[in-house]
Design a protein around this motif. Structure first.
Motif, mmCIF file in Angstrom:
data_model
loop_
_atom_site.group_PDB
_atom_site.id
_atom_site.type_symbol
_atom_site.label_atom_id
_atom_site.label_comp_id
_atom_site.label_asym_id
_atom_site.label_seq_id
_atom_site.Cartn_x
_atom_site.Cartn_y
_atom_site.Cartn_z
ATOM 1 N N ILE A 288 0.853 -1.203 0.000
ATOM 2 C CA ILE A 288 0.000 0.000 0.000
ATOM 3 C C ILE A 288 0.887 1.250 0.000
ATOM 4 O O ILE A 288 0.673 2.181 -0.778
ATOM 5 N N MET A 316 3.839 16.663 -2.017
ATOM 6 C CA MET A 316 3.144 15.454 -1.570
ATOM 7 C C MET A 316 4.028 14.222 -1.772
ATOM 8 O O MET A 316 4.128 13.359 -0.904
ATOM 9 N N TRP A 320 5.608 11.957 1.279
ATOM 10 C CA TRP A 320 5.217 10.563 1.411
ATOM 11 C C TRP A 320 6.400 9.613 1.284
ATOM 12 O O TRP A 320 6.592 8.720 2.100
ATOM 13 N N LEU A 368 5.331 18.826 4.399
ATOM 14 C CA LEU A 368 3.981 18.939 4.970
ATOM 15 C C LEU A 368 3.693 20.394 5.329
ATOM 16 O O LEU A 368 2.574 20.886 5.153
ATOM 17 N N ILE A 371 2.651 22.086 2.264
ATOM 18 C CA ILE A 371 1.296 21.679 1.867
ATOM 19 C C ILE A 371 0.267 22.412 2.725
ATOM 20 O O ILE A 371 -0.735 22.925 2.221
ATOM 21 N N ALA A 372 0.543 22.498 4.020
ATOM 22 C CA ALA A 372 -0.382 23.201 4.921
ATOM 23 C C ALA A 372 -0.486 24.670 4.524
ATOM 24 O O ALA A 372 -1.574 25.242 4.494
ATOM 25 N N ILE A 377 -3.734 27.017 5.821
ATOM 26 C CA ILE A 377 -3.841 26.858 7.284
ATOM 27 C C ILE A 377 -2.484 27.097 7.956
ATOM 28 O O ILE A 377 -1.471 27.061 7.304
ATOM 29 N N LEU B 269 -10.647 21.842 6.969
ATOM 30 C CA LEU B 269 -9.706 22.871 6.514
ATOM 31 C C LEU B 269 -10.363 24.240 6.540
ATOM 32 O O LEU B 269 -9.759 25.233 6.965
ATOM 33 N N ARG B 283 -1.836 20.942 12.345
ATOM 34 C CA ARG B 283 -1.551 21.467 11.015
ATOM 35 C C ARG B 283 -0.813 20.400 10.192
ATOM 36 O O ARG B 283 -1.142 20.130 9.040
ATOM 37 N N ASN B 284 0.155 19.764 10.826
ATOM 38 C CA ASN B 284 0.892 18.683 10.188
ATOM 39 C C ASN B 284 -0.030 17.534 9.814
ATOM 40 O O ASN B 284 0.049 16.955 8.738
ATOM 41 N N LEU B 286 -3.226 17.613 9.268
ATOM 42 C CA LEU B 286 -4.111 17.961 8.155
ATOM 43 C C LEU B 286 -3.361 17.878 6.828
ATOM 44 O O LEU B 286 -3.896 17.386 5.831
ATOM 45 N N ALA B 287 -2.120 18.335 6.840
ATOM 46 C CA ALA B 287 -1.323 18.256 5.610
ATOM 47 C C ALA B 287 -1.129 16.801 5.202
ATOM 48 O O ALA B 287 -1.233 16.442 4.026
ATOM 49 N N GLU B 288 -0.875 15.951 6.185
ATOM 50 C CA GLU B 288 -0.729 14.522 5.905
ATOM 51 C C GLU B 288 -1.983 13.958 5.269
ATOM 52 O O GLU B 288 -1.935 13.170 4.323
ATOM 53 N N ILE B 290 -4.176 15.578 3.554
ATOM 54 C CA ILE B 290 -4.307 16.063 2.169
ATOM 55 C C ILE B 290 -3.571 15.096 1.241
ATOM 56 O O ILE B 290 -4.068 14.715 0.187
ATOM 57 N N VAL B 291 -2.370 14.687 1.670
ATOM 58 C CA VAL B 291 -1.608 13.732 0.852
ATOM 59 C C VAL B 291 -2.364 12.398 0.779
ATOM 60 O O VAL B 291 -2.496 11.798 -0.294
ATOM 61 N N GLU B 292 -2.878 11.964 1.910
ATOM 62 C CA GLU B 292 -3.559 10.663 1.924
ATOM 63 C C GLU B 292 -4.788 10.665 1.015
ATOM 64 O O GLU B 292 -5.088 9.660 0.373
ATOM 65 N N GLU B 294 -5.132 12.455 -1.681
ATOM 66 C CA GLU B 294 -4.657 12.403 -3.069
ATOM 67 C C GLU B 294 -4.239 10.981 -3.439
ATOM 68 O O GLU B 294 -4.516 10.508 -4.548
ATOM 69 N N ILE B 295 -3.615 10.283 -2.520
ATOM 70 C CA ILE B 295 -3.209 8.910 -2.808
ATOM 71 C C ILE B 295 -4.436 8.011 -2.940
ATOM 72 O O ILE B 295 -4.502 7.146 -3.815
ATOM 73 N N TYR B 323 -7.478 1.184 1.876
ATOM 74 C CA TYR B 323 -6.758 2.439 2.076
ATOM 75 C C TYR B 323 -7.731 3.610 2.158
ATOM 76 O O TYR B 323 -7.683 4.410 3.098
#
Ligand SMILES: Cc1cc2nc3c(=O)[nH]c(=O)nc-3n(C[C@H](O)[C@H](O)[C@H](O)COP(=O)(O)OP(=O)(O)OC[C@H]3O[C@@H](n4cnc5c(N)ncnc54)[C@H](O)[C@@H]3O)c2cc1C
Lengths: 377, 391
Positions: A288, A316, A320, A368, A371-372, A377, B269, B283-284, B286-288, B290-292, B294-295, B323
Motif C-alpha cells: 500500500i 506530496m 510521502w 507537509l 502543503i499546509a 492553514i 480545513l 496542522r501537520n 491535516l497536511a498529511e 491532504i496527501v492521503e 490524493e493517494i 486504504y
C-alpha cells in the motif's frame, strides 16, 4: 488517464534493470562506499555509451531528447540497484539547471561533454543551516572589476570532490526578501580558494563540505540572470525532488521483493513465515505504501514533464516517500530477523539510503509544512 | 502515463456539478447526509429524496455509464467513477451502490440474457433499489460458512434462515442473496448459490438495527419459506461463490472514498482557516491527510483504469477499499479534533459547528473498516493475491 508506461519506457526500464544487474552488483556498491572517488570510471563511460547521461538532453546538444518522465523511469531502476556515483548530481542537479537557465552558448559548451561522460557537475546549494528554502543561502558574491568574488561555506554538496564545475548559489543582493538577490554561478572546481572535504556519511555516498574563500568567477559564468537565480532553483528543486522520490520508489520496490521472497522461503514452526498473518499484514502495508508513493511520484513527474504546475504534487510525493521508504525498510528488517541485521546483508544498504534520501531536498515535515501553507492553514 | 482527463471527461464532471447545484434542494444541502447514510436510508423523508434523485440521475442516463453500448451505456467505468466522486463529494443522494455499483456489473458479467433484460432497466432508470444479503451473524469474514438454506422445490428454490447487517433491506425493492444449496459440499464454498430476490416475496421479515451513530441503516432479516423462482438463480446451482467473489471485487472498487474523505477534510480545513492559528501538530496532521486523500484518489483511478481496460482489479480493488476507507476513518477523527471541544456537539445544539455532523460521521466511520469486507480481509487479499504469499 493511463497508468501504464509506454512501450519505450518499458524497454528503458528493462534495459536499465539488465544493465545494472551486471554492471552494479552489491559487491561494487559496498566497495564504492569505501572508495575515495566513489564510482568506477569504466562504469561512467558505459553509462554514457548507453546514452543515459544525455537522456534528457536535447538532440541538438548531443543527447537523446527524452522526457523528464523517462528519466524518472531510469532513476527508479538506479534506486533499486543503489547505483553509486555522480549520476544524480551531474545529470539531475547539473544537467537540469543548465537546461533550465543556461544560455545557448553555455549549453553548446557543456551539454555535449556531459552526455559524453567528459564533464561532471553538481549543485552547491545547501549550507550549514541545511535549509532548502531561499533563506538558507548566505554565501555571498560581490562584484569586483567585472568578476565576482564568492565567500561562504556549502555543506552536503554531492560529489563536489569529482565535479569539474560547481553550480554555486550565492547572494548578490540583500533586499530583506530571501527569494530576491540570489545568483547562480558556474564555478570551475579548480579555482583558487575552493576547498573541498568529504563528509563521513551513513551511506558512504560522497557528500562534501565546500568552502569558497574569495573565489573569483568571471561574469560570463553567471547562469541565467543576475539576482534572479531563486526562481530557477525552485524549478530545479522540483525536478530534483521528484527524481529523488523516483530512486526511493525503486529502492522500496526492491526491498518489498526481497522481503516477499524471503517470507516465502523462510520456514519457522514448520511453516513459511509468509503464511503467518502478522507477516502478511505487514507485507500488505508495504505494498500500500509503495503503490501510493509510486502514483504520487508519477503524477508529479508527469506534471513536470508536461510543463504543468506541480508544486503541490512534488511536496506530496516527497512528504510521502520520505516517511514510507523508511517505514518499508524498517518493516523489512523485522521480517528478515537477525540475518538482515548483519552489515554484509543487502538490506542495510537500503535502510541507510532511506535515511539519507529522506532528508535530501527536505524531509516530510518540511514538505507537509508547505502543503499546509498552500491549503491556507 | 497520463493523469489528465480528456476534455469530454472534464465536461462531464462540470455537467455533474451543475446538475448537483441545480437539483439539490436547499434544505437538504445544508443537512446533507454522506454517501453511507444516503445509501442506508435511515430516515423516511431522506429516502424519498434519494429515490427521487435516483430517477433524475437515471433520466440523464448516468446510472448506466459503465455498461456496454448495447445495454444503453457509454462503456466507461471512468465516467461512472467521476459521477460517484462528485456526488459523494457534494453528499448528493440518489446513487445506489448495491444496484449500480455491484449488481449491474455482476449481471453483465455472470447473468443470462433474460436476467439482464429484466433487471438492468430498473437500475438504469433509478427505479429499483437493491440490497445485499451476504453476511449472517455467524458468517461475516468467513462468509463461506453461512447457514441460510435454499432447497429446490419444482420451479422454485425455498429459502430459510437469517441474514444480518443488510444495509437498506428495509428500503430496497430487490435484494441479491447467497444461500446454501448443498450442505454436504467440501469445501463448503462449493455448496452455495446466488439468487435475485423480490423483497415483496412473502416470508421476509425485517428488523432494523440502529448503529452506534444512532442511525438505522442495516437490518436483521429473517427468511421463512421464501420462494424464489429458478429463473432468479445467477451463475448456476452451487456456483454462487464465484459470483460473490466478483460482487466483492466490484463492491471494493465502487465506494468513492476520495469524494467522501476529501469533503470531510475540506470541512475541517475551512474551519481551521477561520480559527487560525491551529496547533502545529494538527496542522501537520491535516497536511498529511491532504496527501492521503490524493493517494486515495490515485489508487482508485488505477483500479478504474483497469476495469476500463477489461481487467478485473483484485488486490487493487482491495487496496482501494482498505486504504480509502481507513483514510476516511482518520479524516473523520481529525475533523473532530480540529473542532476541539466543539467536536462533541451534535445536531440540534446551537453551538455545534458543521451542523453537528462531525461526531456522527466520526462514529459512523468505525463501520468503514468492517463493511464491504474488513480491513484485515483486504490485507490478506493484498498479501496472498497481490504478493503471492502462501495461504
Ligand atoms: C456499516 C456496515 C454495513 C454493512 N452492510 C452489509 C450489507 O449490506 N450486506 C452484508 O451482507 N453485510 C453487511 N455488513 C457486514 C460486513 O460485511 C461484516 O461486518 C464483515 O464482513 C465482518 O464480519 P463480522 O462483522 O461478522 O466480523 P468477523 O468476521 O467476526 O470478524 C471480527 C474481527 O476479526 C477479524 N478477522 C476475521 N477473520 C480474520 C482472519 N482470517 N485474520 C485476521 N483477522 C480476522 C475481522 O477482520 C474483524 O476485525 C455491514 C457491516 C457494517 C459494519
Amino acid at each position: 488517464m493511463d497508468f501504464s508506461l509506454t512501450e519505450e519506457q518499458e524497454m528503458l526500464r528493462k534495459a536499465a534493470r539488465d544493465f545494472l544487474a551486471t554492471e552494479c552488483p552489491k559487491k561494487l556498491v559496498r566497495e564504492m562506499a569505501k572508495d575515495e572517488r566513489g564510482y568506477p570510471l569504466e562504469l561512467w563511460q558505459k553509462l554514457s555509451e548507453v546514452g543515459w547521461l544525455g537522456l534528457i538532453i536535447p538532440e541538438e546538444y548531443g543527447g537523446s531528447g527524452a522526457s523528464f518522465f523517462d528519466l524518472v523511469v531510469l532513476l527508479e531502476e538506479m534506486g533499486r540497484a543503489c547505483l553509486p556515483g555522480p549520476f544524480f548530481s551531474t545529470v539531475v542537479l547539473g544537467g537540469v539547471t543548465i537546461l533550465e537557465t543556461g544560455s545557448d552558448e553555455q549549453k553548446q559548451e557543456l551539454l555535449p561533454k556531459l552526455a559524453q561522460g567528459k564533464l561532471l557537475l553538481t549543485l552547491a546549494l545547501t549550507e550549514p543551516s541545511a535549509r532548502y528554502s531561499a533563506d538558507g543561502i548566505q554565501t555571498k558574491a560581490v562584484q569586483e572589476n567585472g568578476s565576482f568574488l564568492i565567500q561562504g561555506t556549502k555543506l552536503f554538496v554531492p560529489d563536489a570532490h569529482v565535479s569539474d564545475y560547481l553550480i554555486c548559489a550565492a547572494r548578490t543582493k540583500e533586499t530583506g526578501i530571501p527569494e530576491e538577490g540570489v545568483t547562480l554561478f558556474l564555478v570551475d572546481a579548480k579555482s583558487p580558494g575552493i576547498n573541498c572535504t568529504l563528509l563521513e556519511t551513513v551511506v558512504g555516498d560522497k557528500q562534501c563540505e565546500v568552502t569558497f574563500d574569495n573565489v573569483k568567477v568571471p561574469r560570463q559564468n553567471i547562469l541565467g540572470k543576475l539576482n534572479e537565480g531563486w526562481s530557477v532553483l525552485e524549478k530545479v528543486l522540483e525536478k530534483a525532488t521528484v527524481a529523488q522520490c523516483a530512486e526511493m520508489v525503486g529502492g522500496a520496490k526492491q526491498v518489498l521483493e526481497m522481503t516477499v521472497d524471503y517470507a516465502k522461503q523462510r520456514v519457522v514452526f514448520g511453516h513459511p513465515i509468509g503464511s503467518f498473518e502478522a507477516i502478511q499484514f505487514n507485507c500488505a502495508d508495504m505494498l500500500i505504501d509503495i503503490d501510493g508513493c509510486s502514483f504520487i511520484t508519477y503524477e508529479a513527474a508527469w506534471r513536470l514533464s508536461e510543463g504543468l504546475p506541480a508544486t503541490q504534487e512534488v511536496a506530496m510525493a516527497k512528504a510521502w516517500a520520505s516517511e514510507k521508504f523508511r517505514r518499508v525498510a524498517t518493516i523489512s528488517h523485522q521480517i528478515h530477523g537477525a540475518i538482515g541485521f548483519c552489515e554484509d546483508h543487502d538490506l542495510p544498504l537500503y535502510f541507510k539510503r532511506a535515511k539519507t534520501w529522506e532528508v535530501n531536498f527536505g524531509d516530510a515535515n518540511f514538505h507537509l509544512d508547505k502543503i499546509a501553507t498552500m491549503a491556507g492553514i | 502515463m497520463d493523469f489528465a482527463f480528456t476534455p469530454e471527461e472534464e465536461a462531464f464532471r462540470k455537467e455533474v456539478r451543475e446538475f448537483v447545484d441545480r437539483e439539490f434542494p436547499p434544505k437538504w444541502r445544508e443537512h446533507a447526509l454522506d454517501f453511507f447514510s444516503n445509501a442506508g436510508g435511515p430516515y423516511d423523508e431522506q429516502w424519498s429524496l434519494h429515490r427521487a434523485m435516483a430517477k433524475k440521475l437515471g433520466a440523464k442516463g448516468w446510472l448506466s455509464l459503465a455498461w456496454p453500448k448495447e445495454y444503453g451505456g457509454r462503456n466507461s467505468m471512468l465516467l461512472q467513477h467521476i459521477l460517484a466522486e462528485e456526488l459523494s463529494y457534494y453528499r448528493f443522494p440518489g446513487l445506489d451502490p448495491f444496484g449500480v455499483g455491484m449488481l449491474a456489473p455482476m449481471l453483465l458479467k455472470s447473468g443470462n440474457e433474460e436476467q439482464k433484460k429484466r433487471h438492468l432497466p430498473g437500475i438504469a432508470k433509478g427505479e429499483t433499489m437493491w440490497c445485499e444479503f451476504l453476511s449472517e451473524r455467524d458468517a461475516g469474514s468467513d462468509l463461506a460458512s453461512l447457514q441460510t438454506r435454499a432447497v429446490e422445490d419444482g420451479d422454485y428454490f425455498v429459502i430459510n434462515g437469517q441474514k444480518c447487517w443488510t444495509t437498506a433491506a428495509h428500503r430496497a425493492d430487490w435484494g441479491f442473496i447467497i444461500a446454501r444449496t448443498d450442505p454436504e459440499a467440501v469445501p463448503n464454498y462449493r455448496g452455495l448459490s446466488f439468487f435475485l430476490l423480490d423483497m415483496k416475496t412473502p416470508g421476509i421479515s425485517i428488523i432494523p438495527i440502529a448503529n452506534m451513530a444512532g442511525e438505522s441503516e442495516f437490518n436483521e432479516v429473517f427468511f421463512d419459506n421464501v420462494r424464489v423462482p429458478k429463473e432468479n438463480l445467477v451463475g448456476g446451482k452451487n456456483r454462487g461463490w464465484f459470483v460473490v467473489m466478483g460482487v466483492l471485487d466490484f463492491e471494493r472498487s465502487c465506494i468513492p472514498a476520495y469524494g467522501i474523505a476529501r469533503r470531510n477534510l475540506d470541512d475541517a480545513l475551512e474551519y481551521a482557516r477561520k480559527t487560525k492559528p491551529i496547533a502545529s501538530a494538527l496542522r501537520n496532521r491535516l497536511a498529511e491527510l491532504i496527501v492521503e486523500c490524493e493517494i486515495t484518489r490515485l489508487v482508485h483511478y488505477r483500479a478504474i483504469w483497469m476495469l476500463d481496460k477489461g481487467l478485473i482489479p483484485n488486490y487493487e480493488a482491495a487496496m482501494t477499499k482498505v486504504y480509502g476507507l481507513e483514510v476516511n476513518q482518520r479524516v473523520t477523527a481529525t475533523v473532530c479534533q480540529v473542532l476541539g471541544h466543539y467536536g462533541v456537539l451534535t445536531e440540534g445544539s446551537k453551538w455545534a459547528p458543521l451542523d453537528g455532523q462531525a461526531p456522527s460521521r466520526y462514529l459512523r466511520s468505525i463501520g468503514n473498516t468492517l463493511e464491504a469486507g474488513s480491513s484485515e480481509v483486504d490485507r490478506i487479499v493484498i498479501a496472498q493475491r497481490g504478493l503471492g504469499l502462501p495461504r
